[in-house]
Motif scaffolding. Sequence first.
Motif, PDB file in Angstrom:
ATOM      1  N   TYR A  35       0.931  -1.395   0.176  1.00 27.73           N
ATOM      2  CA  TYR A  35      -0.065  -0.413  -0.223  1.00 27.73           C
ATOM      3  C   TYR A  35       0.569   0.988  -0.139  1.00 27.73           C
ATOM      4  CZ  TYR A  35      -3.745   3.034   1.455  1.00 27.73           C
ATOM      5  OH  TYR A  35      -4.321   4.328   1.368  1.00 27.73           O
ATOM      6  N   ARG A  36       1.867   1.491   0.767  1.00 27.45           N
ATOM      7  CA  ARG A  36       2.538   2.265   0.716  1.00 27.45           C
ATOM      8  C   ARG A  36       3.179   3.346  -0.539  1.00 27.45           C
ATOM      9  NH1 ARG A  36       6.163   2.852   6.147  1.00 27.45           N
ATOM     10  NH2 ARG A  36       7.713   4.307   4.332  1.00 27.45           N
ATOM     11  N   ARG A  37       3.929   2.254  -0.940  1.00 27.94           N
ATOM     12  CA  ARG A  37       4.657   2.068  -2.498  1.00 27.94           C
ATOM     13  C   ARG A  37       3.367   2.476  -3.708  1.00 27.94           C
ATOM     14  NH1 ARG A  37       8.478  -1.964  -4.820  1.00 27.94           N
ATOM     15  NH2 ARG A  37       9.173   0.326  -6.321  1.00 27.94           N
ATOM     16  N   ALA A  38       2.411   2.436  -2.863  1.00 25.77           N
ATOM     17  CA  ALA A  38       1.319   2.350  -4.400  1.00 25.77           C
ATOM     18  C   ALA A  38       0.139   4.081  -3.635  1.00 25.77           C
ATOM     19  CB  ALA A  38      -0.325   1.224  -4.251  1.00 25.77           C
ATOM     20  N   LEU A  39       0.650   4.588  -2.572  1.00 22.32           N
ATOM     21  CA  LEU A  39       0.167   5.767  -2.178  1.00 22.32           C
ATOM     22  C   LEU A  39       0.448   7.085  -3.419  1.00 22.32           C
ATOM     23  CD1 LEU A  39       0.224   6.224   1.097  1.00 22.32           C
ATOM     24  CD2 LEU A  39      -1.603   6.227   0.202  1.00 22.32           C
ATOM     25  N   PRO A  40       1.574   7.011  -4.291  1.00 27.33           N
ATOM     26  CA  PRO A  40       1.619   8.087  -5.260  1.00 27.33           C
ATOM     27  C   PRO A  40       0.757   7.507  -6.014  1.00 27.33           C
ATOM     28  CG  PRO A  40       3.584   7.106  -4.359  1.00 27.33           C
ATOM     29  CD  PRO A  40       2.468   5.981  -3.626  1.00 27.33           C
ATOM     30  N   GLN A  41       1.031   6.249  -6.693  1.00 31.17           N
ATOM     31  CA  GLN A  41      -0.207   6.307  -7.669  1.00 31.17           C
ATOM     32  C   GLN A  41      -1.325   6.528  -7.027  1.00 31.17           C
ATOM     33  OE1 GLN A  41       0.567   2.358  -9.196  1.00 31.17           O
ATOM     34  NE2 GLN A  41      -1.667   2.170 -10.307  1.00 31.17           N
ATOM     35  N   ALA A 144     -15.270  18.720  -9.192  1.00 34.33           N
ATOM     36  CA  ALA A 144     -14.198  17.592  -9.458  1.00 34.33           C
ATOM     37  C   ALA A 144     -13.356  17.450  -7.327  1.00 34.33           C
ATOM     38  CB  ALA A 144     -12.982  18.825  -9.610  1.00 34.33           C
ATOM     39  N   THR A 145     -14.169  17.843  -7.109  1.00 33.38           N
ATOM     40  CA  THR A 145     -13.651  18.145  -5.298  1.00 33.38           C
ATOM     41  C   THR A 145     -14.559  16.454  -4.859  1.00 33.38           C
ATOM     42  OG1 THR A 145     -13.513  20.731  -5.033  1.00 33.38           O
ATOM     43  CG2 THR A 145     -14.002  19.405  -2.842  1.00 33.38           C
ATOM     44  N   VAL A 146     -15.612  16.931  -4.691  1.00 27.81           N
ATOM     45  CA  VAL A 146     -16.561  15.998  -4.891  1.00 27.81           C
ATOM     46  C   VAL A 146     -16.092  14.258  -5.283  1.00 27.81           C
ATOM     47  CG1 VAL A 146     -18.102  14.367  -4.994  1.00 27.81           C
ATOM     48  CG2 VAL A 146     -18.289  16.822  -4.173  1.00 27.81           C
ATOM     49  N   GLY A 147     -15.767  14.438  -6.696  1.00 27.97           N
ATOM     50  CA  GLY A 147     -15.165  13.386  -6.936  1.00 27.97           C
ATOM     51  C   GLY A 147     -13.662  13.048  -6.091  1.00 27.97           C
ATOM     52  N   LEU A 148     -12.645  13.646  -5.872  1.00 26.06           N
ATOM     53  CA  LEU A 148     -11.466  13.857  -5.636  1.00 26.06           C
ATOM     54  C   LEU A 148     -11.543  13.360  -3.937  1.00 26.06           C
ATOM     55  CD1 LEU A 148      -8.585  13.955  -5.960  1.00 26.06           C
ATOM     56  CD2 LEU A 148      -8.727  15.981  -4.669  1.00 26.06           C
ATOM     57  N   VAL A 149     -13.234  13.441  -3.302  1.00 26.23           N
ATOM     58  CA  VAL A 149     -12.909  12.346  -1.956  1.00 26.23           C
ATOM     59  C   VAL A 149     -13.890  11.305  -2.070  1.00 26.23           C
ATOM     60  CG1 VAL A 149     -14.563  13.176  -0.085  1.00 26.23           C
ATOM     61  CG2 VAL A 149     -13.765  15.058  -0.831  1.00 26.23           C
ATOM     62  N   ILE A 150     -14.988  11.772  -2.598  1.00 25.11           N
ATOM     63  CA  ILE A 150     -14.457   9.867  -3.012  1.00 25.11           C
ATOM     64  C   ILE A 150     -13.826   8.818  -3.592  1.00 25.11           C
ATOM     65  CG2 ILE A 150     -16.996   8.516  -4.273  1.00 25.11           C
ATOM     66  CD1 ILE A 150     -18.628  10.845  -3.533  1.00 25.11           C
ATOM     67  N   GLY A 151     -13.054   9.646  -4.517  1.00 19.66           N
ATOM     68  CA  GLY A 151     -11.855   8.749  -5.610  1.00 19.66           C
ATOM     69  C   GLY A 151     -10.543   7.780  -4.153  1.00 19.66           C
ATOM     70  N   PHE A 152     -10.669   8.791  -3.382  1.00 17.75           N
ATOM     71  CA  PHE A 152      -9.818   8.212  -2.492  1.00 17.75           C
ATOM     72  C   PHE A 152      -9.938   6.628  -2.182  1.00 17.75           C
ATOM     73  CE2 PHE A 152      -6.720   7.663   1.175  1.00 17.75           C
ATOM     74  CZ  PHE A 152      -5.630   7.968   0.414  1.00 17.75           C
ATOM     75  N   PRO A 153     -10.979   6.799  -1.070  1.00 19.44           N
ATOM     76  CA  PRO A 153     -10.673   5.571  -0.210  1.00 19.44           C
ATOM     77  C   PRO A 153     -11.440   4.399  -1.475  1.00 19.44           C
ATOM     78  CG  PRO A 153     -12.614   7.340  -0.028  1.00 19.44           C
ATOM     79  CD  PRO A 153     -11.694   7.766  -1.088  1.00 19.44           C
ATOM     80  N   THR A 154     -12.203   4.660  -2.984  1.00 15.69           N
ATOM     81  CA  THR A 154     -12.366   3.946  -3.703  1.00 15.69           C
ATOM     82  C   THR A 154     -11.298   3.562  -4.165  1.00 15.69           C
ATOM     83  OG1 THR A 154     -13.034   5.600  -4.912  1.00 15.69           O
ATOM     84  CG2 THR A 154     -14.775   4.797  -4.108  1.00 15.69           C
ATOM     85  N   ALA A 155      -9.751   4.351  -4.168  1.00 15.31           N
ATOM     86  CA  ALA A 155      -8.751   3.951  -4.543  1.00 15.31           C
ATOM     87  C   ALA A 155      -7.934   2.993  -4.320  1.00 15.31           C
ATOM     88  CB  ALA A 155      -7.903   4.631  -5.397  1.00 15.31           C
ATOM     89  N   SER A 156      -8.037   3.569  -2.867  1.00 15.40           N
ATOM     90  CA  SER A 156      -7.188   2.817  -1.561  1.00 15.40           C
ATOM     91  C   SER A 156      -8.061   1.383  -1.494  1.00 15.40           C
ATOM     92  CB  SER A 156      -7.971   3.441  -0.088  1.00 15.40           C
ATOM     93  OG  SER A 156      -6.620   4.815  -0.519  1.00 15.40           O
TER      94      SER A 156
END
Length: 195
Positions: A35-41, A144-156
């Motif tokens: 996970y840590r090395r994937a964080l920049p991605q 864009a902000t709504v997408g960003l806020v929702i995108g981080f946990p789903t990408a994680s």
Amino acid sequence: MWTELLPLMTYCFVMSSTPGPNNVMLATSGALFGYRRALPQIFGTNSGVAVQTFVTCLGLGSLFVAFPVLHQILRVTGALYLVFLAWKLSASALGEARETKPLTFLQAAMFQAVNPKSWVKSITLASVFMPVGLSTPVGALLVATVGLVIGFPTASMWALFGVAIRRLLTDPVKRRIFNLSMGAMLVVLAVSFLL
């Protein structure tokens, strides 16, 4: 305002959490590098999508409506790039690549320029979900902000899925099968974007 935000949030969640090129690559990075090395991605993917959404909401999306050939060019370019990524994954699985590493922040952000699913998401957000009663720049920033806020946990979530199966990949044969499978999935996605 909530009556407009709930459908926007739902759409962002569905588009961010369903399989696509970003999520396949994030799961692969989580599995291969942790996970840590994937964080920049993860950050790069989400930032790239947010910028793409913002500029599309500002008016870039209207270019695709006015010139449909641009959408075709994007689909073909994106599909070819996905096939290239699949080849890289397969080459690493077969031992032809010297060293693999996760995408950097910039690579992940720039990938959105050729990611057909990100374009579909951005164009839909611009044409369907722009809030009424806000100026275009403020509305674009909100979307864009709504997408960003929702995108981080789903990408994680996708990267952590990769981390969860990481122990299975300590065996070189299983790791090879995983890389070939992820490469094949990228090819399937590429073909689906062309159809």
